[in-house]
Every structure is written in C-alpha cells, then in structure tokens.
Enzyme design. Structure first.
Site, PDB file in Angstrom:
ATOM      1  N   GLU A 116      72.379  54.023 -36.993  1.00 45.06           N
ATOM      2  CA  GLU A 116      73.590  54.320 -37.773  1.00 45.06           C
ATOM      3  C   GLU A 116      74.843  53.719 -37.132  1.00 45.06           C
ATOM      4  OE1 GLU A 116      73.182  55.389 -40.637  1.00 45.06           O
ATOM      5  OE2 GLU A 116      71.423  56.697 -40.700  1.00 45.06           O
ATOM      6  N   HIS A 140      76.410  62.684 -35.741  1.00 44.36           N
ATOM      7  CA  HIS A 140      75.561  62.831 -36.924  1.00 44.36           C
ATOM      8  C   HIS A 140      74.399  63.745 -36.577  1.00 44.36           C
ATOM      9  CE1 HIS A 140      72.995  62.034 -40.311  1.00 44.36           C
ATOM     10  NE2 HIS A 140      72.122  61.348 -39.604  1.00 44.36           N
ATOM     11  N   HIS A 142      71.182  66.587 -38.338  1.00 40.93           N
ATOM     12  CA  HIS A 142      70.407  67.020 -39.505  1.00 40.93           C
ATOM     13  C   HIS A 142      70.426  68.548 -39.569  1.00 40.93           C
ATOM     14  CE1 HIS A 142      67.890  63.002 -39.420  1.00 40.93           C
ATOM     15  NE2 HIS A 142      69.168  62.821 -39.668  1.00 40.93           N
ATOM     16  N   GLU A 170      87.159  81.614 -40.686  1.00 43.97           N
ATOM     17  CA  GLU A 170      87.693  80.593 -39.788  1.00 43.97           C
ATOM     18  C   GLU A 170      87.626  79.190 -40.398  1.00 43.97           C
ATOM     19  OE1 GLU A 170      83.532  80.522 -37.306  1.00 43.97           O
ATOM     20  OE2 GLU A 170      85.283  79.734 -36.275  1.00 43.97           O
ATOM     21  N   HIS A 211      70.273  64.798 -46.369  1.00 44.13           N
ATOM     22  CA  HIS A 211      70.101  64.098 -45.092  1.00 44.13           C
ATOM     23  C   HIS A 211      70.775  64.801 -43.914  1.00 44.13           C
ATOM     24  CE1 HIS A 211      69.991  59.989 -42.850  1.00 44.13           C
ATOM     25  NE2 HIS A 211      70.163  60.974 -42.002  1.00 44.13           N
TER      26      HIS A 211
HETATM   27  O1  2HA Z   1      66.986  58.821 -37.027  1.00 46.83           O
HETATM   28  O2  2HA Z   1      69.366  60.383 -38.088  1.00 46.83           O
HETATM   29  O3  2HA Z   1      70.121  58.756 -40.016  1.00 46.83           O
HETATM   30  C1  2HA Z   1      68.322  58.786 -36.807  1.00 46.83           C
HETATM   31  C2  2HA Z   1      68.997  59.248 -38.009  1.00 46.83           C
HETATM   32  C3  2HA Z   1      69.216  58.281 -39.088  1.00 46.83           C
HETATM   33 ZN    ZN Z   2      70.108  60.997 -39.966  1.00 51.19          ZN
END
Ligand code: 2HA
Ligand code: ZN
Length: 277
Positions: A116, A140, A142, A170, A211
C-alpha cells in the site's frame, strides 16, 4: 545510536505490536508508515546504505521529494515486527522528483515496502500540506467491527460519521471532521490511493469498504488512539444493531452542538441532520 535505539523506531514497533494485540493484523494484514524528521535522518545516517536500486513508487508525490520514511514490508506480518524489526521494516528515501524510492536500511532478507505504499505516500503528502508539516503517521488496519459495518450501513461519509459519533461521546471530540468512506476498490494500486488521499484532504480517517481503515496523525499515540476510538465505537454499534432493531435513545443533534461548544470543537452541520434514532 543504532537505528533500533531511536525513539521513533521504538514507537513504530510498539504500534505494530499494539495493533496485533487488538486483532487487527491477521497474517500480513495492515501496514504502517512514518515520515521521518530531518534530525532523525541525521541520527541514523551512519547506518544507511546506498547499495539498493531506485524503484518506482507507482505514483508521484512531489511534496515528499527527498524525504525519508520508516515503513512496514510487503507481505510482512505485524506480529513479527517486534521480534525481528530489521527483517520486517525499512527506512526508504524518495528521489528528488517524488517518483522513485530506494531502501536505505532494513528488509534484511530482501523484499519491498508495503503493497500500500502509494496510498501511504499520497496520504502523507496530502496531510503534510494540510497540516503545515505536522502530520507524520499513516496507519492501515483490518479492524473487525468497522469492516462489518461496511456491509450494513450505506457507504456514505455522513452516515458513518453520525453513527460512530452517536456510539461514543468522545468520538466527535476525537474526530470532529468526521470520517470518509471509500467504496470497494482493488487495494494496492494508484486508484485507491487517489480516492483515499482525496478524502484525507478533509478527514483524518478513511474507511475502506469490506477491507479496513486508514488513519493519519502527527504521532504514533494520536494515530493509534484515533484508530482505536473509531473501532471501539464501531464495536458498540455492532452490539447495538445485534441487540435490537432500533435504538431507544441516542445523542441528538442539539446535544452534539452543546458538546462542541463546551469541548471547543467545530462539528460540520452536514453531519447533524435530523433523523429517526
Ligand atoms: O496485506 O493490508 O491492504 C496488507 C494489506 C493490504
Ligand atoms: Zn489491507
């Protein structure tokens, strides 16, 4: 001092472990980037190597030209960063045009920065400009509950912002600008990077449908705390939606306005629309 002894490296590693502990990084899921300060580059200069080739970033980030970043590796597991940082993260340098990068430290056993990377760098560029250089971290993850909500809420920034604001008092104080929503897109490329960075001009959080989440902030604590707050609120909403078809009560628009006044944040009126609970 060694790279690993630097406090920004220690903060980066801790964030990877904290995200793993919260269950946000199955397998190689998620990634982290940090835009280094000039003095942090000087502090590790002796350990930086110049034997790796320049490679295309996959997008152009002219406002980040010549800067250095600490990033997780493509295919690497957040779980392993703390156990063997040198094999799982790297310091990269951008060229004078912001078109290519090269690895200056880390990725000891080979490999490349996060898949990414275009999204991380485009977000860091937009945020650097929007915050006069204050923003340095893009994360980032998940996050389970937030992802779950992308199957049942309309993929609309107004709805996500309002619902998450309502689920924890909050929230409007922690993310007063609201949160952006990116529809499902193929990850890893320039298109999703462009869509996300466009939202990052307005927000510090962008949800990727089905995602995960991208967050940005000035330091590791603030950025991790932001991700954690969004996901905690999403968890509450998942529980509420699982318990009953509708809320019996919630925080109303005028109550948000009162909160904004006392906490000295400004909440855009577009999120304070009238609606049933
Ligand atoms: O595997 O999260 O979006 C890495 C990620 C791709
Ligand atoms: Zn990801």
């Amino acid at each position: 001092m060694s790279v690993l002894g630097q406090s920004f490296v220690q903060g980066f590693i801790r964030m990877c472990s904290d995200g793993w502990d919260l269950g946000w990084h199955e397998r190689n899921g998620g990634n982290l980037s940090y835009r280094m300060k000039e003095e942090e580059v000087w502090a590790v200069e002796d350990e930086l190597k110049t034997d790796k080739p320049w490679q295309p970033i996959g997008t152009t980030v002219p406002s980040l030209a010549g800067e250095f970043f600490l990033v997780t590796g493509s295919g690497k597991y957040m779980r392993n960063v703390q156990l063997d940082p040198e094999a799982n993260i790297s310091i990269i340098e951008l060229d004078g045009k912001g078109e290519n990068f090269r690895i200056r430290w880390g990725m000891r056993d080979g490999g490349r920065p996060t898949s990414e990377l275009p999204s991380h760098l485009m977000n860091l560029e937009v945020k650097k400009i929007a915050t006069n250089g204050a923003c340095r971290v893009v994360y980032h993850a998940h996050c389970t509950n937030t992802i779950a909500l992308t199957f049942v809420l309309p993929l609309d920034s107004k709805v996500f912002t309002r619902e998450l604001w309502e689920c924890a008092t909050e929230c409007p104080v922690v993310f007063p600008q609201g949160i952006g929503v990116v529809p499902w897109m193929v990850p890893g490329g320039r298109d999703i990077a462009v869509a996300t960075s466009e939202l990052m001009k307005e927000f510090d959080v962008a949800v990727w449908a089905h995602h995960g989440i991208f967050c940005a902030g000035p330091d590791f604590d603030t950025t991790f705390g932001l991700m954690h707050t969004v996901e905690k609120s999403a968890e509450i909403l998942v529980k509420v939606l699982s318990m009953a078809p509708r809320k019996l009560q919630t925080i109303r628009p005028d109550e948000f306005r009162a909160l904004a006044k006392d906490f000295k944040v400004s909440l855009p009126e577009k999120f304070l629309f009238e609606k049933p609970f």
